[in-house]
Write an enzyme that holds these catalytic residues in place. Structure first.
Site: not given
Length: 216
Positions: A9-11
């Protein structure tokens, strides 16, 4: 798609709605250095870039250390108060973990504020690995951040996907040989279709976090 055992996941813009704090930090920087505010569309187009690169482009005559400090000083004071989770994302991260997927966070955000956001919403324990710029020499869209995450997780590229909200996330994923999933709540790529993105098109675009499990 092959069997998936790893979800990255990206933040910013993917799990965490940091759009407001990022835009306000940019406007604070422009007001401080140029006594004006910048067009919001120009700012959102930079989402996902390493901060140093963008600052050097916007303020070529200002030492980057100075502009970084102006930008980050605003975030240090306001970050926690201005961030929220995108609806449903915490539940999907938790579900990935509960179902036995290997999970990772791969972000261009510095560790300090990334951890501050994760801890605020009790998310840290759901990630098996967290990769920030302090862990890499190269940054998105270079594949190094994803490669490091996969190595630490003991995962193969063909068994992994990454959710992100910018071209840098998509390109980083593809450069590392993993599948890219674009979230439709992206501010940087709002309203874009796979056809619009051409050679940078992700494998999937999801409109609701729960659609992740229809893919993996």
């Amino acid at each position: 798609m092959k069997t998936i055992d790893t979800v990255l996941f990206d933040f910013d813009g993917t799990i965490m709605d940091t759009n407001n704090v990022i835009l306000m930090s940019w406007q604070h920087t422009f007001r401080t250095l140029e006594n004006r505010e910048e067009d919001e569309a120009k700012l959102t187009a930079t989402f996902g870039e390493p901060l140093e690169y963008t600052l050097e482009r916007f303020f070529p005559n200002v030492p980057v250390e100075e502009s970084i400090e102006i930008y980050r000083s605003y975030q240090r004071k306001n970050f926690s108060d201005l961030i929220t989770l995108f609806p449903g994302m915490k539940e999907q991260v938790m579900k990935c973990k509960a179902l036995g997927y290997k999970t990772g966070l791969v972000t261009s955000r510095l560790k300090r504020t990334a951890m501050e956001g994760l801890e605020k919403f009790d998310l840290t324990k759901y990630f098996d690995v967290i990769i920030t710029p302090e862990d890499t020499d190269k940054h998105k869209p270079d594949p190094e951040p994803v490669n490091i995450a996969l190595e630490r997780l003991g995962s193969k590229p063909e068994n992994a996907v990454m959710l992100g909200d910018t071209l840098f996330d998509i390109q980083c994923s593809h450069n590392a040989g993993i599948g890219a999933i674009l979230v439709s709540w992206s501010l940087a790529l709002a309203g874009k279709t796979r056809e619009d993105l051409g050679e940078n098109a992700p494998e999937y675009i999801i409109n609701d976090p729960e659609e992740l499990f229809e893919i993996i």
